[in-house]
Write an enzyme that holds these catalytic residues in place. Structure first.
Site, PDB file in Angstrom:
ATOM      1  N   HIS A   1       0.871  -1.196   0.000  1.00  0.00           N
ATOM      2  CA  HIS A   1       0.000   0.000   0.000  1.00  0.00           C
ATOM      3  C   HIS A   1       0.896   1.229   0.000  1.00  0.00           C
ATOM      4  O   HIS A   1       1.490   1.580   1.023  1.00  0.00           O
ATOM      5  CB  HIS A   1      -0.892   0.011   1.241  1.00  0.00           C
ATOM      6  CG  HIS A   1      -1.864   1.144   1.270  1.00  0.00           C
ATOM      7  ND1 HIS A   1      -3.204   0.966   1.521  1.00  0.00           N
ATOM      8  CD2 HIS A   1      -1.714   2.476   1.089  1.00  0.00           C
ATOM      9  CE1 HIS A   1      -3.825   2.143   1.493  1.00  0.00           C
ATOM     10  NE2 HIS A   1      -2.923   3.074   1.238  1.00  0.00           N
TER      11      HIS A   1
ATOM     12  N   HIS B   1       1.554   5.417  -1.670  1.00  0.00           N
ATOM     13  CA  HIS B   1       1.201   6.611  -2.447  1.00  0.00           C
ATOM     14  C   HIS B   1       2.486   7.213  -2.999  1.00  0.00           C
ATOM     15  O   HIS B   1       3.382   7.590  -2.233  1.00  0.00           O
ATOM     16  CB  HIS B   1       0.486   7.640  -1.566  1.00  0.00           C
ATOM     17  CG  HIS B   1      -0.816   7.151  -1.015  1.00  0.00           C
ATOM     18  ND1 HIS B   1      -2.011   7.314  -1.682  1.00  0.00           N
ATOM     19  CD2 HIS B   1      -1.100   6.480   0.132  1.00  0.00           C
ATOM     20  CE1 HIS B   1      -2.985   6.774  -0.957  1.00  0.00           C
ATOM     21  NE2 HIS B   1      -2.460   6.262   0.146  1.00  0.00           N
TER      22      HIS B   1
ATOM     23  N   ARG C   1       2.307   9.772  -5.461  1.00  0.00           N
ATOM     24  CA  ARG C   1       1.986  11.092  -6.000  1.00  0.00           C
ATOM     25  C   ARG C   1       2.374  11.187  -7.473  1.00  0.00           C
ATOM     26  O   ARG C   1       2.503  10.177  -8.162  1.00  0.00           O
ATOM     27  CB  ARG C   1       2.643  12.189  -5.165  1.00  0.00           C
ATOM     28  CG  ARG C   1       2.339  12.135  -3.675  1.00  0.00           C
ATOM     29  CD  ARG C   1       0.859  12.063  -3.355  1.00  0.00           C
ATOM     30  NE  ARG C   1       0.627  12.253  -1.919  1.00  0.00           N
ATOM     31  CZ  ARG C   1      -0.447  11.823  -1.279  1.00  0.00           C
ATOM     32  NH1 ARG C   1      -1.387  11.178  -1.926  1.00  0.00           N
ATOM     33  NH2 ARG C   1      -0.593  12.050   0.013  1.00  0.00           N
TER      34      ARG C   1
ATOM     35  N   LYS D   1      -9.314  -0.503  -6.167  1.00  0.00           N
ATOM     36  CA  LYS D   1      -9.343   0.183  -4.877  1.00  0.00           C
ATOM     37  C   LYS D   1     -10.683   0.856  -4.641  1.00  0.00           C
ATOM     38  O   LYS D   1     -11.169   1.614  -5.481  1.00  0.00           O
ATOM     39  CB  LYS D   1      -8.226   1.231  -4.827  1.00  0.00           C
ATOM     40  CG  LYS D   1      -8.170   2.023  -3.505  1.00  0.00           C
ATOM     41  CD  LYS D   1      -7.897   1.102  -2.314  1.00  0.00           C
ATOM     42  CE  LYS D   1      -7.911   1.868  -0.998  1.00  0.00           C
ATOM     43  NZ  LYS D   1      -6.628   2.505  -0.698  1.00  0.00           N
TER      44      LYS D   1
ATOM     45  N   HIS E   1     -10.429   1.063   1.532  1.00  0.00           N
ATOM     46  CA  HIS E   1     -10.270   2.072   2.571  1.00  0.00           C
ATOM     47  C   HIS E   1     -11.531   1.977   3.427  1.00  0.00           C
ATOM     48  O   HIS E   1     -12.601   2.449   3.026  1.00  0.00           O
ATOM     49  CB  HIS E   1     -10.132   3.475   1.970  1.00  0.00           C
ATOM     50  CG  HIS E   1      -9.932   4.541   3.013  1.00  0.00           C
ATOM     51  ND1 HIS E   1      -8.754   5.236   3.140  1.00  0.00           N
ATOM     52  CD2 HIS E   1     -10.764   5.018   3.978  1.00  0.00           C
ATOM     53  CE1 HIS E   1      -8.869   6.100   4.148  1.00  0.00           C
ATOM     54  NE2 HIS E   1     -10.085   5.987   4.665  1.00  0.00           N
TER      55      HIS E   1
ATOM     56  N   HIS F   1      -4.654  -0.497   5.908  1.00  0.00           N
ATOM     57  CA  HIS F   1      -4.245   0.343   7.044  1.00  0.00           C
ATOM     58  C   HIS F   1      -5.207   0.243   8.223  1.00  0.00           C
ATOM     59  O   HIS F   1      -5.776   1.242   8.673  1.00  0.00           O
ATOM     60  CB  HIS F   1      -4.037   1.803   6.622  1.00  0.00           C
ATOM     61  CG  HIS F   1      -5.085   2.388   5.715  1.00  0.00           C
ATOM     62  ND1 HIS F   1      -6.437   2.284   5.938  1.00  0.00           N
ATOM     63  CD2 HIS F   1      -4.972   3.106   4.571  1.00  0.00           C
ATOM     64  CE1 HIS F   1      -7.100   2.901   4.987  1.00  0.00           C
ATOM     65  NE2 HIS F   1      -6.231   3.414   4.141  1.00  0.00           N
TER      66      HIS F   1
ATOM     67  N   LEU G   1      -5.377   9.440   7.655  1.00  0.00           N
ATOM     68  CA  LEU G   1      -6.692   8.813   7.589  1.00  0.00           C
ATOM     69  C   LEU G   1      -6.533   7.374   7.128  1.00  0.00           C
ATOM     70  O   LEU G   1      -5.912   7.141   6.090  1.00  0.00           O
ATOM     71  CB  LEU G   1      -7.614   9.580   6.632  1.00  0.00           C
ATOM     72  CG  LEU G   1      -8.095  10.944   7.140  1.00  0.00           C
ATOM     73  CD1 LEU G   1      -8.801  11.713   6.027  1.00  0.00           C
ATOM     74  CD2 LEU G   1      -9.020  10.773   8.340  1.00  0.00           C
TER      75      LEU G   1
ATOM     76  N   ASP H   1       1.327   2.729   3.569  1.00  0.00           N
ATOM     77  CA  ASP H   1       0.441   3.878   3.362  1.00  0.00           C
ATOM     78  C   ASP H   1       1.243   5.176   3.422  1.00  0.00           C
ATOM     79  O   ASP H   1       0.750   6.217   3.859  1.00  0.00           O
ATOM     80  CB  ASP H   1      -0.699   3.903   4.380  1.00  0.00           C
ATOM     81  CG  ASP H   1      -1.786   4.914   4.030  1.00  0.00           C
ATOM     82  OD1 ASP H   1      -1.894   5.260   2.828  1.00  0.00           O
ATOM     83  OD2 ASP H   1      -2.515   5.350   4.940  1.00  0.00           O
TER      84      ASP H   1
ATOM     85  N   HIS I   1       3.320  14.860   1.618  1.00  0.00           N
ATOM     86  CA  HIS I   1       2.755  16.179   1.299  1.00  0.00           C
ATOM     87  C   HIS I   1       3.862  17.207   1.465  1.00  0.00           C
ATOM     88  O   HIS I   1       4.625  17.152   2.441  1.00  0.00           O
ATOM     89  CB  HIS I   1       1.610  16.545   2.249  1.00  0.00           C
ATOM     90  CG  HIS I   1       0.376  15.731   2.060  1.00  0.00           C
ATOM     91  ND1 HIS I   1      -0.488  15.911   1.002  1.00  0.00           N
ATOM     92  CD2 HIS I   1      -0.145  14.722   2.810  1.00  0.00           C
ATOM     93  CE1 HIS I   1      -1.502  15.055   1.104  1.00  0.00           C
ATOM     94  NE2 HIS I   1      -1.312  14.327   2.190  1.00  0.00           N
TER      95      HIS I   1
END
Length: 349
Positions: free
Chosen positions: A13, A15, A17, A99, A136, A174, A217, A245, A249
């Site tokens: 899992h 991210h 970007r 997903k 999720h 998660h 989250l 996860d 940012h």
């Protein structure tokens, strides 16, 4: 000095970007993980074969030249997902999984599913074709307390999905509660567990004032839930496996706008390993990091091995985002400024 050698792990899992951030962070995963399931909640969500191909191409182009890393692409389910597109993408090895984001549950999820029952025909087709469903697991009802969203989702939605589609390969991602730990074990599904949910409880968001560095989250929960997650992750049970996860940012957004997500890729392996050592479960780390995921997805573990060494490892305060040799932004990593007890030494034969 202790050492540990394990089969090269995978991140189930992740991210990554897009654009400049992708180019600056991909090496943190590609260097020491064999594969990663890439989340599709980009600014323009990955809802088609064409978009998945384009996104994968941008990931591959950002990799170091000698990298063997394999990004596993996913499709973002919506109320209008085309069943033929979904299954064709899966059969042609474009989509590794689908997903499910309930609408507005997390970052870039406004295109998510508003009524999950409307996707039951999609789930039936996925079950028939062996396509995994990644979830999720939170409701977004404003009347439900944010700390209860996972449990309510399990009762209201997931319990119905597992009953109606008993052969559907499901991963509850998660997980954050003891309630989820129990449900996963009792219902023959899989679950990923992040490093941050093993280290922090919900108090972390309020130390020194409102602290967005620990806001993600699903949010971290009470201490009893954290301890339950640690027991599950370190147990060696096949239903639990590594999924960071990791969600970067830029500092200007994270610090001042409170975006949800914790960037843990730079120290994810060491962070997990710290927990396993604290729980006297180093013998089970390879199962969690390298074997349980491939076993769940019915694919072979990686061939390479990874050597880890027990020595002080000072984590950087910030990771620079660089463009044309100029620093244009920063991202704060999990464990920033801390000294961890383990460090990845490298790939071994």
């Amino acid at each position: 000095m202790k050492t540990l050698t394990i089969i090269k792990p995978d991140d189930w899992h992740l991210h990554l970007r897009e654009g400049l951030v992708l180019k600056n962070i991909i090496h943190f995963t590609s260097e020491f993980f064999g594969r990663a399931v890439v989340m599709p909640n980009t600014k323009t969500p990955i809802t088609s074969i064409e978009r998945a191909r384009y996104y994968k191409k941008s990931i591959v182009e950002a990799l170091p030249e000698s990298s063997k890393f394999e990004p596993l692409m996913t499709i973002y389910l919506t109320d209008d997902t085309d069943k033929e597109e979904l299954i064709n993408g899966f059969k042609n090895n474009i989509f590794f999984a689908a997903k499910l984001y309930p609408a507005n549950a997390t970052t870039n999820s406004s295109y998510g599913v508003k009524k999950i029952e409307n996707l039951y025909k999609i789930f039936e087709s996925m079950q028939d074709n062996g396509m995994p469903l990644l979830i999720h697991g939170e409701v977004t009802d404003s009347e439900v307390d944010v700390f209860d969203r996972e449990e309510v989702f399990i009762d209201k939605e997931l319990s119905q999905i597992t009953k109606r589609f008993p052969k559907l390969k499901i991963v509850l991602e998660h997980i954050t509660t003891s309630y989820a730990v129990d449900f996963v074990q009792e219902n023959n599904i899989g679950a990923t567990i992040t490093p941050h949910h093993l280290h922090i409880n919900r108090n972390a968001m309020f130390f020194g004032g409102l602290n967005s560095d620990f806001y993600c989250l699903p949010v971290a929960k009470r201490e009893n839930n954290r301890l339950s997650l640690r027991r599950a992750a370190t147990s060696g049970k096949k239903c639990f496996f590594l999924g960071t996860d990791s969600a970067p940012h830029l500092r200007k957004w994270k610090a001042f706008c409170g975006c949800a997500g914790i960037f843990n890729s730079p120290v994810a392996i060491e962070s997990y390993l710290t927990v396993f050592e604290e729980e006297d479960a180093l013998d089970n780390f390879e199962k969690f990091a390298s074997l349980n995921g491939p076993n769940f997805y019915n694919i072979s573990p990686n061939l390479e091995k990874l050597k880890l060494v027990s020595r002080p490892n000072k984590v950087k305060e910030f990771i620079d985002v660089v463009e044309d040799e100029n620093i244009v932004g920063q991202i704060k990593p999990f464990h920033a400024g801390e000294i961890l007890r383990w460090q990845v030494e490298g790939i071994v034969n």
